[in-house]
Design a protein around this motif. Sequence first.
Motif, PDB file in Angstrom:
ATOM      1  N   TYR A 166     -30.860  69.734  86.010  1.00 27.03           N
ATOM      2  CA  TYR A 166     -30.018  70.725  85.345  1.00 27.03           C
ATOM      3  C   TYR A 166     -30.695  72.087  85.219  1.00 27.03           C
ATOM      4  CZ  TYR A 166     -26.803  66.989  84.172  1.00 27.03           C
ATOM      5  OH  TYR A 166     -25.906  65.969  84.252  1.00 27.03           O
ATOM      6  N   MET A 167     -31.800  72.262  85.936  1.00 27.46           N
ATOM      7  CA  MET A 167     -32.535  73.521  85.846  1.00 27.46           C
ATOM      8  C   MET A 167     -31.641  74.747  86.072  1.00 27.46           C
ATOM      9  SD  MET A 167     -35.500  73.232  84.761  1.00 27.46           S
ATOM     10  CE  MET A 167     -35.829  74.977  84.952  1.00 27.46           C
ATOM     11  N   ASP A 168     -30.744  74.646  87.033  1.00 29.28           N
ATOM     12  CA  ASP A 168     -29.892  75.797  87.342  1.00 29.28           C
ATOM     13  C   ASP A 168     -29.062  76.192  86.129  1.00 29.28           C
ATOM     14  OD1 ASP A 168     -30.769  76.194  89.844  1.00 29.28           O
ATOM     15  OD2 ASP A 168     -29.121  75.152  90.848  1.00 29.28           O
ATOM     16  N   MET A 169     -28.460  75.204  85.538  1.00 34.50           N
ATOM     17  CA  MET A 169     -27.633  75.500  84.366  1.00 34.50           C
ATOM     18  C   MET A 169     -28.481  76.094  83.236  1.00 34.50           C
ATOM     19  SD  MET A 169     -25.372  73.071  81.933  1.00 34.50           S
ATOM     20  CE  MET A 169     -24.328  72.258  83.144  1.00 34.50           C
ATOM     21  N   LEU A 170     -29.657  75.519  83.033  1.00 36.00           N
ATOM     22  CA  LEU A 170     -30.527  76.033  81.969  1.00 36.00           C
ATOM     23  C   LEU A 170     -30.928  77.476  82.257  1.00 36.00           C
ATOM     24  CD1 LEU A 170     -32.820  72.905  81.367  1.00 36.00           C
ATOM     25  CD2 LEU A 170     -31.046  73.781  79.845  1.00 36.00           C
ATOM     26  N   ASN A 171     -31.172  77.779  83.512  1.00 34.19           N
ATOM     27  CA  ASN A 171     -31.567  79.148  83.849  1.00 34.19           C
ATOM     28  C   ASN A 171     -30.409  80.132  83.729  1.00 34.19           C
ATOM     29  OD1 ASN A 171     -34.357  79.098  84.333  1.00 34.19           O
ATOM     30  ND2 ASN A 171     -34.027  77.999  86.245  1.00 34.19           N
ATOM     31  N   ARG A 172     -29.200  79.616  83.840  1.00 35.37           N
ATOM     32  CA  ARG A 172     -28.030  80.480  83.689  1.00 35.37           C
ATOM     33  C   ARG A 172     -27.703  80.753  82.219  1.00 35.37           C
ATOM     34  NH1 ARG A 172     -25.048  77.095  86.934  1.00 35.37           N
ATOM     35  NH2 ARG A 172     -23.806  76.616  85.112  1.00 35.37           N
ATOM     36  N   ALA A 173     -28.226  79.930  81.330  1.00 33.51           N
ATOM     37  CA  ALA A 173     -27.888  80.031  79.909  1.00 33.51           C
ATOM     38  C   ALA A 173     -28.430  81.305  79.276  1.00 33.51           C
ATOM     39  CB  ALA A 173     -28.445  78.830  79.160  1.00 33.51           C
ATOM     40  N   SER A 174     -27.748  81.809  78.260  1.00 33.96           N
ATOM     41  CA  SER A 174     -28.280  82.912  77.456  1.00 33.96           C
ATOM     42  C   SER A 174     -29.060  82.365  76.261  1.00 33.96           C
ATOM     43  CB  SER A 174     -27.141  83.802  76.959  1.00 33.96           C
ATOM     44  OG  SER A 174     -26.623  84.544  78.032  1.00 33.96           O
ATOM     45  N   VAL A 175     -28.566  81.287  75.725  1.00 34.39           N
ATOM     46  CA  VAL A 175     -29.271  80.591  74.649  1.00 34.39           C
ATOM     47  C   VAL A 175     -29.138  79.102  74.927  1.00 34.39           C
ATOM     48  CG1 VAL A 175     -29.489  80.261  72.163  1.00 34.39           C
ATOM     49  CG2 VAL A 175     -28.422  82.322  73.023  1.00 34.39           C
ATOM     50  N   VAL A 176     -30.169  78.324  74.606  1.00 34.25           N
ATOM     51  CA  VAL A 176     -30.082  76.880  74.765  1.00 34.25           C
ATOM     52  C   VAL A 176     -30.272  76.222  73.406  1.00 34.25           C
ATOM     53  CG1 VAL A 176     -31.064  74.831  75.861  1.00 34.25           C
ATOM     54  CG2 VAL A 176     -30.929  76.974  77.134  1.00 34.25           C
ATOM     55  N   ILE A 177     -29.353  75.335  73.056  1.00 43.13           N
ATOM     56  CA  ILE A 177     -29.502  74.536  71.839  1.00 43.13           C
ATOM     57  C   ILE A 177     -29.938  73.147  72.264  1.00 43.13           C
ATOM     58  CG2 ILE A 177     -28.270  73.465  69.916  1.00 43.13           C
ATOM     59  CD1 ILE A 177     -26.411  75.923  69.896  1.00 43.13           C
ATOM     60  N   VAL A 178     -31.068  72.672  71.738  1.00 44.46           N
ATOM     61  CA  VAL A 178     -31.551  71.339  72.094  1.00 44.46           C
ATOM     62  C   VAL A 178     -31.417  70.423  70.882  1.00 44.46           C
ATOM     63  CG1 VAL A 178     -33.487  69.980  72.911  1.00 44.46           C
ATOM     64  CG2 VAL A 178     -33.199  72.323  73.714  1.00 44.46           C
ATOM     65  N   VAL A 179     -30.676  69.360  71.049  1.00 50.86           N
ATOM     66  CA  VAL A 179     -30.416  68.419  69.961  1.00 50.86           C
ATOM     67  C   VAL A 179     -31.142  67.118  70.266  1.00 50.86           C
ATOM     68  CG1 VAL A 179     -28.610  67.223  68.679  1.00 50.86           C
ATOM     69  CG2 VAL A 179     -28.151  69.479  69.669  1.00 50.86           C
ATOM     70  N   ALA A 180     -32.109  66.729  69.427  1.00 53.77           N
ATOM     71  CA  ALA A 180     -32.875  65.518  69.734  1.00 53.77           C
ATOM     72  C   ALA A 180     -33.423  64.865  68.484  1.00 53.77           C
ATOM     73  CB  ALA A 180     -34.024  65.848  70.684  1.00 53.77           C
ATOM     74  N   GLY A 181     -33.410  63.547  68.491  1.00 51.73           N
ATOM     75  CA  GLY A 181     -33.985  62.782  67.387  1.00 51.73           C
ATOM     76  C   GLY A 181     -35.314  62.196  67.810  1.00 51.73           C
ATOM     77  N   MET A 182     -35.657  61.040  67.254  1.00 56.96           N
ATOM     78  CA  MET A 182     -36.917  60.366  67.567  1.00 56.96           C
ATOM     79  C   MET A 182     -38.086  61.367  67.490  1.00 56.96           C
ATOM     80  SD  MET A 182     -35.457  57.701  70.402  1.00 56.96           S
ATOM     81  CE  MET A 182     -36.461  56.288  69.984  1.00 56.96           C
ATOM     82  N   GLU A 183     -38.799  61.616  68.628  1.00 58.56           N
ATOM     83  CA  GLU A 183     -39.946  62.529  68.554  1.00 58.56           C
ATOM     84  C   GLU A 183     -39.564  63.962  68.875  1.00 58.56           C
ATOM     85  OE1 GLU A 183     -38.898  61.545  71.346  1.00 58.56           O
ATOM     86  OE2 GLU A 183     -40.549  61.083  72.719  1.00 58.56           O
ATOM     87  N   GLY A 184     -38.324  64.189  69.258  1.00 60.71           N
ATOM     88  CA  GLY A 184     -37.847  65.567  69.462  1.00 60.71           C
ATOM     89  C   GLY A 184     -38.550  66.333  70.554  1.00 60.71           C
ATOM     90  N   ALA A 185     -39.181  65.650  71.496  1.00 57.24           N
ATOM     91  CA  ALA A 185     -40.012  66.332  72.496  1.00 57.24           C
ATOM     92  C   ALA A 185     -39.180  67.103  73.512  1.00 57.24           C
ATOM     93  CB  ALA A 185     -40.894  65.319  73.218  1.00 57.24           C
TER      94      ALA A 185
END
Lengths: 249, 249, 249, 249, 249, 249, 249, 249
Positions: A166-185
Amino acid sequence: MINREILNLLRRYKTGEIQEKTIIAKLKNLSFESLGFAKIDHHRAIRKGFPEVIFCEGKTSVQVAKISRKIVDNRNNLLATRATPDNYEEVKKVIPGAVYNEIGRVITYELKKQKRSSKKIIVIVSAGTSDIPIAEEAAVTAYMMGNRVEKVFDVGIAGIHRLLNYMDMLNRASVVIVVAGMEGALASVIGGLIDKPVIAVPTSVGYGASFNGIAALLGMLNSCAAGITVVNIDNGFGAGFAASLILKA
Amino acid sequence: MINREILNLLRRYKTGEIQEKTIIAKLKNLSFESLGFAKIDHHRAIRKGFPEVIFCEGKTSVQVAKISRKIVDNRNNLLATRATPDNYEEVKKVIPGAVYNEIGRVITYELKKQKRSSKKIIVIVSAGTSDIPIAEEAAVTAYMMGNRVEKVFDVGIAGIHRLLNYMDMLNRASVVIVVAGMEGALASVIGGLIDKPVIAVPTSVGYGASFNGIAALLGMLNSCAAGITVVNIDNGFGAGFAASLILKA
Amino acid sequence: MINREILNLLRRYKTGEIQEKTIIAKLKNLSFESLGFAKIDHHRAIRKGFPEVIFCEGKTSVQVAKISRKIVDNRNNLLATRATPDNYEEVKKVIPGAVYNEIGRVITYELKKQKRSSKKIIVIVSAGTSDIPIAEEAAVTAYMMGNRVEKVFDVGIAGIHRLLNYMDMLNRASVVIVVAGMEGALASVIGGLIDKPVIAVPTSVGYGASFNGIAALLGMLNSCAAGITVVNIDNGFGAGFAASLILKA
Amino acid sequence: MINREILNLLRRYKTGEIQEKTIIAKLKNLSFESLGFAKIDHHRAIRKGFPEVIFCEGKTSVQVAKISRKIVDNRNNLLATRATPDNYEEVKKVIPGAVYNEIGRVITYELKKQKRSSKKIIVIVSAGTSDIPIAEEAAVTAYMMGNRVEKVFDVGIAGIHRLLNYMDMLNRASVVIVVAGMEGALASVIGGLIDKPVIAVPTSVGYGASFNGIAALLGMLNSCAAGITVVNIDNGFGAGFAASLILKA
Amino acid sequence: MINREILNLLRRYKTGEIQEKTIIAKLKNLSFESLGFAKIDHHRAIRKGFPEVIFCEGKTSVQVAKISRKIVDNRNNLLATRATPDNYEEVKKVIPGAVYNEIGRVITYELKKQKRSSKKIIVIVSAGTSDIPIAEEAAVTAYMMGNRVEKVFDVGIAGIHRLLNYMDMLNRASVVIVVAGMEGALASVIGGLIDKPVIAVPTSVGYGASFNGIAALLGMLNSCAAGITVVNIDNGFGAGFAASLILKA
Amino acid sequence: MINREILNLLRRYKTGEIQEKTIIAKLKNLSFESLGFAKIDHHRAIRKGFPEVIFCEGKTSVQVAKISRKIVDNRNNLLATRATPDNYEEVKKVIPGAVYNEIGRVITYELKKQKRSSKKIIVIVSAGTSDIPIAEEAAVTAYMMGNRVEKVFDVGIAGIHRLLNYMDMLNRASVVIVVAGMEGALASVIGGLIDKPVIAVPTSVGYGASFNGIAALLGMLNSCAAGITVVNIDNGFGAGFAASLILKA
Amino acid sequence: MINREILNLLRRYKTGEIQEKTIIAKLKNLSFESLGFAKIDHHRAIRKGFPEVIFCEGKTSVQVAKISRKIVDNRNNLLATRATPDNYEEVKKVIPGAVYNEIGRVITYELKKQKRSSKKIIVIVSAGTSDIPIAEEAAVTAYMMGNRVEKVFDVGIAGIHRLLNYMDMLNRASVVIVVAGMEGALASVIGGLIDKPVIAVPTSVGYGASFNGIAALLGMLNSCAAGITVVNIDNGFGAGFAASLILKA
Amino acid sequence: MINREILNLLRRYKTGEIQEKTIIAKLKNLSFESLGFAKIDHHRAIRKGFPEVIFCEGKTSVQVAKISRKIVDNRNNLLATRATPDNYEEVKKVIPGAVYNEIGRVITYELKKQKRSSKKIIVIVSAGTSDIPIAEEAAVTAYMMGNRVEKVFDVGIAGIHRLLNYMDMLNRASVVIVVAGMEGALASVIGGLIDKPVIAVPTSVGYGASFNGIAALLGMLNSCAAGITVVNIDNGFGAGFAASLILKA
C-alpha cells in the motif's frame, strides 16, 4: 445582536440620556459573549462546514434524538459518535434520512452533500480486525468534516509485505491515521516509511499486559519515527477531527 | 562420594554392625546433597561447557578478581557481566589472559577455544546505537556458551529497508535476539518476518513516557507476532543464556 | 505462481513485445507479495506443517465457522483458540470431525495425523487448578504444531516435594512451559532445577494485589534463574507456539 | 507520679479545700498522659527489655550521637539503623563501647548482656548476596530485642538443594524471616516447606522490571503458601521487630 | 509405609536377593515423597489439628461438595472459604452437620469440638461495616485452627474514642488482626497503642483513588508503627492462618 | 451523666465508703467515653446542625430505611448518599416526607427548614453533563449542612467564554467546588480567576487514558493555580462537607 | 488607566470625531487586559495584603535576587519558597532585611508588620521530624498571608496520646494543616477528632513502597474522615495558601 | 543506478548470456535497497529541505562533532538536539559557523538561508518559565525545517487574561504547539479557543504527583477540546517536526 446592544448604549450616551460613568460601567458589565469574546468566537465562522457532534455514551436514546433534531433544525450537519442501534432507531424517527454506520457506531446526517477535494486525502490504516470500529469512527468523522478518505484495514506488521503493498496510497496521502492495539508498532513502521503527518490512535484491543491500550499508547508515544502525534486510547473521533484541522492548516 | 557413604552404611548393615532401625534413620538423615539431589544435580554434567558467571554490580573489584581466579582455578571458563574498567584492571592482575569487552561491559576468559557449530547461528539485532551495550552483553554471553554469533546493529524500524536487507541473515539464524528500547517494535517486525524463535530484550533506552524500558517491555509482551518471548529490561545476559539453552534443546 | 508472472514478462520482453522501459516499470510495480517478498515469504514453506490459527474472541460463531471451513478447504490443519462452546457448535456443523477441548477452550481439526518425534518432548507444568485452562491452551497448540507433549498439572511450590517427584520428566523435556498465577514462583523453581529452555506463562489467576497477572508477570521477568523467557499474561497459545519454534531451531 | 497528682486532688477535696465542681473540672483537665493514658502506656513496662531505636537516615552524625548518648544515659539499650560509618565515628566518641555492624549498617550498645532463650530461635534466610545488608539489619534488630538468631544467607531458589540442606534449622525455628529481592520466590518456597510464621522482607535488589522491590513485594503478597506476612521493601528492622513481638505473643 | 518399602529393599539386599548396585540405584529412585521428604513432611504432624482448606472460587458446587466429603472422610476438619450459599446447599447434602457463615462466606465442619486455650486470644478488629466479611473470614479461620477469637467490629479511626474503649481487650490479645479498607490507618493506630504482633489485612473497600485496596495496602506497608506485618488485599484467611501459626510459634 | 458517675465516686470517697486506692482505680477504669473524651466529644455540639449521613452503597434497602428512621427519630436531619431508587422506595415507607434527588442519588429529610445565610454562598461548577451527578451530590450535601448553594453546570473549558460569563457569580462565592472529569483543567482555570478557596472534585468521567479519574485527579493536584485543594475521585459528598466546614471556620 | 482609554473613545465619539462603526470596532479591539478583564482583575484588590511569591527551584540566585528586589520595590511583601542558602545570600545583598527560614527553605521580607487576628488560628501539625521542612513552608506561607499560626510538630500516630494532649489547641484552630509522610494516617485521625477544615499535605518522606509520597497521598485522599482536602505531595506552600483563602472565605 | 543493474541483467538475458532461471534468481536476490525500495525511498526527495538531525544525549562531544561535519559535508543543514555547551565547543572547531541555542540546547548550522513562507506560521506557546527549554527546542526545530515561527512564552492559565491577549496571534497561526508541565491544562484552554491543529508537548516540569510529566501527559491526552494531538514528554523536537510535516501536508 451584540452590536445592537452596544449601539444602543452609545446612542443613549450621545444623547446624554446616560452618563459617562454609567456607560463605562455598563460596557464593562456586558457579558463576555456579547462583547469581549467576539474576537474569540469569530473563529466559529471557520467551523461553518463542520458538523455538530454528539457523544452518545451516557445519554438516553430520547436525549440523543432530541439534540440531533435541534442540530439539523439549525441547518447543521450531524455527527453522533458511540451511538447504539437503539440510539439510531430513535434518531431515525425524527430525522428519517439519518444514516447509521454500525461498525463505527456513528450516526450521521448531511444536509447537503459537501464537495470534497480530490487532492487532499486522509488515509486511515488499521492493524487488526478488532481495531476496525475505531478506524471507522475516525473515517466517518474525517468524511463528515468534508474530506476525502481512503481506508486500508487489517495490515498489521506481523505480515509486513501486506503493508508495503500500500506504499503508493500512503505516499498519496496528506495525513495518515494509524489505528492499532496490542503493541501499536504499526504507527512506527508507517512513520518510518512516509513523510506525512501521522496521527496514531492506540486501541484498547489486546490481552494480558496490554492494559486496555496502555501498551499501544506508550508504544506510540515512544515511537522512534519522528512526526507521529498521538490521541487518547480508542479516540477515533479525535484523530479524524485533528486530521481535518491539519488539512485546513 | 555419595555412593561410598551409602555403600558403607549398607555393608555395615549387612554385617549386622548396625540395625535396620539405625540404617533407615541414617538414610533419611543423609543430606539432600549427598543423596536425594543426585537426581537433580546430575544435570550439572550437561552444563559442563558453560562458563561460570559473575554479576559484578554491587561487588568490589577485589571480590570480582578473587571469584574470577577461583573459577579459572576450577578449570571453568569465566563470564563476568556488568563489569567496570576498574573491575577488569583487578581481574587482569590475577588472570592476565582475561579479555574485556568495554561496550558490553563483560570480562571473559576462555580456558581453551571452544569448537563452534558452523550451522547453528544466533543472530543478535539491535535497534539503535544506545541499545548496543545490551546487545553486546547478549552476544558475548551466547559466544561464551559455545555458539556462533552474528550481529546486526542499528537497524531500527524507522528505516525499515535497512532491516529488510538483512533478511538472508535472519533466515539463516537458528535463534534471533532482538534488543530494542523506545517502543520496542523491532521485535514485532522481525517476529513477523521469520519463523524462528525470537527472544526480545527491552532496553531502558528512551525518554519521557518510555519509563526506563516499560514501554518497550509492554510492546514486546503484546507483540502481534507469535513466537516471541521476552526477558527482563536490559537483560542481555539472560537472552544470550536462553538462546544457548534453545540451541541445545 | 510468482515465477510464472515474472517469466511471462521476461519472455514478452525477449520477443520484443514489451520495451526495456516497460519491463523495468512493471518489475518495480509487481506487488511485494509477488516479487520482493519471495525472499521473505519462502519461510512459509517451513510453516507448512503448522495449522492456521483463529483467535475467536470478538468474532461471532458464524464468522468462526466460516473461517474454519475455509482453512480446512485449503488443506490446512485448524487451531481456534479462546473458543466458546457456542463457537464449537457452529464449527461442528461445517467440520463434523472438529474436536473441542473444553478446558483449554480450543477447537482443532487435524487433516491427517502428524507423526510426532518420540524424542523431543514439550513438558507443560501448571501451578494450580485455575491455571489449567491456559496450560491446556499451550498443550493443544504445541500438539497441533506437531510436537509430543506431556503435562504435569497442579504442582505448585507450596508443596515442593510434589514437583520434585517429576524431576525425571522435567529432565527428559526439550522445552518446559511453566504456567502459573499468583506469585509465579514455579517458573523460578523449575528454572533452577533444569538446564532446558523454560517459557513462563503468567496467568491472571490470583486475588488482591495480584493485579490480574502483573504480580506473576513481574515475578517471572525478575526470576533469579537464568534461561527463562516470558510471554504475555494468559498467553498459552504464544508459549505453545514459541516452544514449537524452539524445537525446530 | 500520676497517682500522686490525683491523690493530691482527692485529699484536697476531702478536706474541703476544693469543691466538687473544681475537682471534677480538674480531673477532666488532667493531660491524657497523666491520667487517661495510664491504661495505654502501662504496656511500656513490657517493652522494658527493648532497646530505643534511632532511624539515622536524614539525621546528622552529631544528632545521632546526641540522641544515642541520651538513650544510654536513660539506661536503655541502643539500636541505630541505617547508620553510616561516619555516624558511628561520632557515636563512638560519646559511647566508646558502641558496636557497628557495617554490613547491616546498625550501631548497637547493650548495657548488660541479655539472657537469650535457648529454645526460641529466629532464623533469618536471605536469597542473594545483595540481600545480606537487609538480612543483617533484621538479625541485629531481633538479637537486640533479646532473641536467639540464626542466619542462613545466600540460599536462593535457583539452586533449591542448598536450601533443602537447611530443613533441620528451618524446622527448629520459631519464626523465619525471609529476605529476598528479584522475584521474591524464596518466601513462597520456605512457606510451603514449614509450619512456622514466615515474615517476608522484599528487597530493592534487582534490575529492569523489578522496580526497586515492587516485583518482590507483589510476589510475596501473592504467595500461594499460607501463613506468610509481609513488611515494607528493605524493612529489615520491621521484620526483626515483628518477629520479636511474635516470640512474646 | 515408607519404612516398609525401604525395609523390604534392605532385607532383600541382606539376603543377597539384590546386589549392592541394585539397591543403591533403587534407593536413589525412590520418590522424594517416600524417602527424601520424610524430613520435610514430618512437620505434617504438627498440622494435625488444622483443618483442610478449600478455596471455593472457580469451583462448581458439586466439586466443592465432593472435596468436602473426602476431607471429612479422612477425619479432618473442614474449612471452605469464599463459599456461595449455593456451594453450601450442595455441601449440606453430603455433610449434614456443616455450618455456613454467610457474612464471612465460609463453610466449616468440626469433627469434634477442639479445646481452646483460655489464655491466648486472637482479637480481630475491623474498621467499617463493609470490612466485616473479610474480618469474619479471618475469625472463622482462626477459630477453626483451634484458637479463641474475639471480635471488635466497626471501630474506624474517624471516631477514635470508640477504639480507645477497647484498650483492655487489645491489651489482653496475643495477636491482633486489623481489617481495614479506604486508607487503612486503623492498623497504624492500633500498632501504636499495643505491644503485640499486628497482622494488617487491607480490604478492597473504598472509592475513587482507593484502587480496590491499593491505598490501604500501601498505607499498611508504610505504617509508622513498628511490628505490623501485612497480608494480601481481602486475604482474611491468610491473616487468620498466620495468626494461628504465631500462637504456636 | 458522666459527671454523676464521677460525683458519686467522689462522694462515696468523701464519706469514707471507698478508699483512696479504690477511687483511683475506679477513676482510671472509667471508659474513655465517660471521662477522658469529654474533651474530644464536646465538639459534637458544634455538629448539631449537621445531618447524620448514610452511605448507601453495600447496604440493603431495608437496612437503609431502618437507619434512616432511627436518625429521624433522634431528631436529626437525614442525608443518604449513593442511594438507589429502590433504597428510596423503602425509606419513603418509614419517612413519608423524605425527598429523593435522582440525579445526585441522594435521599434527604429536613426536620425543619434551616435558615440559610444570604451572604455566604457555595458555588458548584461542573465541566460536562456527565459530571452533574457528582456535582449534585456536592450541592445537596452543602445545602443540607445549612448553606446557600448556587450551581453552574456544563461550563467546560473547551468554550471558555461560557465560563467567563459567570465571573460575577464566582466572585460572589465564599467557596467554589469544581467538579470535572477528563483532564480536570477547569479547576486550574477557575483557581486562576478567583481569590476564593477552590475544592476540586475529580470525576471518573472519561475514556481511554483517563483511567477512571486518575488523569483528572493528577491534573487537579498539579494545578498551577494556588489555593486549590482536592478530594477523592467522585467524592461529591466530601467536597460539600469540606465546603461547609470552611464556611464555619 | 483603563477608564481613561475608554473615556477618550467615548468623548471622541460624542464630539463626532469618530463614527459609531469605528468606536464599536475599537471597543472590541481593546485588549482583554484593558477592558474585558477589569471584571476578572478587580479581585486583585483583595489580594492586596498577600505577598508576591517566587518559586526558587530552577532559578539562579541572581535571578531570585533580582525578582525579589522588584517585588519589594513595588511595595509588596516577599515570599520565596524552595530557597537555598545560596539564594538567600544573594537576596540579602539587595534586601538587607530579608529573613531566611532555613528549615522551611523560605526567604521572606515583610514591608511592615501585618496585624494578625487574635481569634482565627491556623494550626499546623506534622507527623515526624522529616516532615518539618514542609510544615515550616506551610507555616511561613500562612504567616506571611497575614494569619496567626501555631505549630505542633512530631505528633505521629504511633504514640497517639501525644496527639491527644493537643486537643485543646486543635479545637481552638480555624483550619488545621496536617503534614505527614509514610502512610499519612495522621490526617484521618485528626479529621476524626475535630470539626474544622483539615488540609492534608502528603510528604515524600518514607521508604520502600511509600513511593515518594504516593502512599501518603492515597491514604489522605481515601480518608474515612469527612472534611479533609488534599494538596500535592510536599506542597506546603499550597496548603498555607489555601488555608489563608479559607480564613478570608 | 538501480535501473542500470536491472537493465544489465535484462540485456544479458535477451542476448542469451544468462538463462531464464538465472535472471529470475538474480532479480529476487537484488537487495531491497536496489530494487524493491525505490518505491519507498523516493520520499527522500521530499525531505530534501530538511536538516539531518543528531540526538546528542549519550554521544561524546567528539562523536557529535564528527557526525556534524559529515552532515555539513553532504550539503545538509544541521540540527543537533540535547546538546551540551561542551558538545558545541567541539562542533565549533569543525564548523565555525555553527550556532548554539543555549536555552533549547540545540546546535544548528544552515548552509544557506531558507526562504520562509510569510503566511504559514507555527506559534509556540509555553506555560511556565521552566517549560521554555522544551519550547525552544520545538521552535528551533520548526525553524530549521523552513518554517516561520512565533513564540509566546510564560502564559500559563493561572492568569488566563495574559493568554487571551494573544488571541490574534493564535488565530493567525497555522499550527500551534503548546508546551506545558504540571497539569498541562494550557493545551485544553488553547484547543478550546482556536480552530487550528494543536500539538501538545507535556514537560517533566512539576513536583510531587506530577510524576515527571505523567500528569501533564494524561491531562493532554484526555483534553476535552477536540483536535489536540500529543507527543512524548519533553519531546520538543518531535512537536516541531510534526508541525513542519503538517505545513507540508
